[in-house]
Motif scaffolding. Structure first.
Motif, mmCIF file in Angstrom:
data_model
loop_
_atom_site.group_PDB
_atom_site.id
_atom_site.type_symbol
_atom_site.label_atom_id
_atom_site.label_comp_id
_atom_site.label_asym_id
_atom_site.label_seq_id
_atom_site.Cartn_x
_atom_site.Cartn_y
_atom_site.Cartn_z
ATOM 1 N N UNK A 70 50.194 35.113 -20.558
ATOM 2 C CA UNK A 70 50.328 36.338 -21.357
ATOM 3 C C UNK A 70 49.253 36.392 -22.440
ATOM 4 N N UNK A 71 48.947 35.241 -23.026
ATOM 5 C CA UNK A 71 47.886 35.175 -24.034
ATOM 6 C C UNK A 71 46.535 35.519 -23.410
ATOM 7 N N UNK A 72 46.273 34.993 -22.234
ATOM 8 C CA UNK A 72 45.032 35.322 -21.520
ATOM 9 C C UNK A 72 44.936 36.821 -21.260
ATOM 10 N N UNK A 73 46.003 37.421 -20.738
ATOM 11 C CA UNK A 73 45.981 38.855 -20.440
ATOM 12 C C UNK A 73 45.712 39.668 -21.699
ATOM 13 N N UNK A 74 46.352 39.286 -22.794
ATOM 14 C CA UNK A 74 46.153 40.027 -24.037
ATOM 15 C C UNK A 74 44.699 39.931 -24.488
ATOM 16 N N UNK A 75 44.131 38.732 -24.441
ATOM 17 C CA UNK A 75 42.737 38.546 -24.862
ATOM 18 C C UNK A 75 41.786 39.325 -23.961
ATOM 19 N N UNK A 76 42.049 39.315 -22.655
ATOM 20 C CA UNK A 76 41.173 40.003 -21.713
ATOM 21 C C UNK A 76 41.253 41.523 -21.859
ATOM 22 N N UNK A 77 42.429 42.026 -22.198
ATOM 23 C CA UNK A 77 42.622 43.470 -22.314
ATOM 24 C C UNK A 77 42.246 44.007 -23.699
ATOM 25 N N UNK A 78 42.227 43.137 -24.701
ATOM 26 C CA UNK A 78 41.914 43.546 -26.074
ATOM 27 C C UNK A 78 40.869 42.595 -26.666
ATOM 28 N N UNK A 79 39.698 42.481 -26.020
ATOM 29 C CA UNK A 79 38.749 41.429 -26.411
ATOM 30 C C UNK A 79 38.258 41.524 -27.845
ATOM 31 N N UNK A 80 37.923 42.719 -28.307
ATOM 32 C CA UNK A 80 37.385 42.850 -29.668
ATOM 33 C C UNK A 80 38.459 42.578 -30.718
ATOM 34 N N UNK A 81 39.637 43.103 -30.493
ATOM 35 C CA UNK A 81 40.740 42.864 -31.433
ATOM 36 C C UNK A 81 41.110 41.389 -31.459
ATOM 37 N N UNK A 82 41.142 40.781 -30.283
ATOM 38 C CA UNK A 82 41.480 39.362 -30.189
ATOM 39 C C UNK A 82 40.446 38.504 -30.905
#
Length: 206
Positions: A103-115
């Motif tokens: 889930x952390x990977x998906x979030x980072x991949x989908x929101x790269x700049x925010x992450x």
């Protein structure tokens, strides 16, 4: 309209504008003068709503943490049994650690700049308590399966272990998504995370 109401509206407008900029172009694109232009206020008015840009960025990052919280909250967490965990309960706890990492990977991949903004921003003073509280609260998701796998640990040691597991996952995600290095596709990176986090979890279960 009263001054406090105007200040609150300005604060929300600045937060929205800063969030759009960071999400679209990254943290480095955030400039006070551009923000003032976006919301239609004087440059100095920004500092009536926020003491400095650090405070504004932290407020945006808090929104990002809240967004991530909504994502990982969809992962069911195990309840620690009253007695020793069964092999099936341990397997389920390991699977939960893997799902949280994915889930952390998906979030980072989908929101790269925010992450990235969560880790790129450095404040000169200590982080405020309200920000630290939110960070600690997110680690509780990792601590839940650890209660099943390592019931012998006290709260402090379990919290440290949760941070270590997060650091391992974050390292994999950071290197895998780093545009300056060899970027891995999300399915490949997911497979590596499943192998590594799964192995760590099974090691803890022994």
């Amino acid at each position: 309209m009263r001054n406090d109401e105007r200040r609150e509206r300005l604060r929300e407008a600045l937060l929205d504008a800063a969030e759009r900029t960071i999400a679209g172009s990254g943290l480095s694109a955030l400039k006070a003068r551009d923000l003032a232009k976006d919301v239609g206020c004087a440059l100095g008015a920004i500092y009536t709503a926020f003491p400095d840009l650090d405070a504004l960025i932290l407020a945006v990052n808090l929104r990002t943490l809240a967004l991530f919280d909504r994502v990982i909250a969809t992962v069911p967490l195990p309840t620690a049994p009253d007695g020793p965990a069964t092999p099936a309960q341990k397997d389920a706890a390991v699977a939960t650690l893997v799902r949280l990492a994915v889930a952390y990977l998906h979030f980072a991949a989908e929101n790269p700049a925010r992450w990235r903004a969560l880790f790129q921003h450095r404040v000169t003073d200590a982080l405020p308590d309200w920000y630290l509280v939110e960070q600690v609260r997110l680690f509780r998701y990792i601590e839940a399966p650890l209660r099943v796998l390592r019931p012998d640990l006290g709260e402090h040691d379990r919290a440290l272990l949760a941070r270590s597991l997060f650091s391992a996952t974050h390292g994999l995600v950071s290197l895998g998504l780093d545009e300056k290095l060899m970027v891995l596709s999300e399915p490949v990176l997911r497979g590596q995370i499943e192998i590594v986090v799964g192995a760590l979890g099974r090691g803890l279960a022994e």
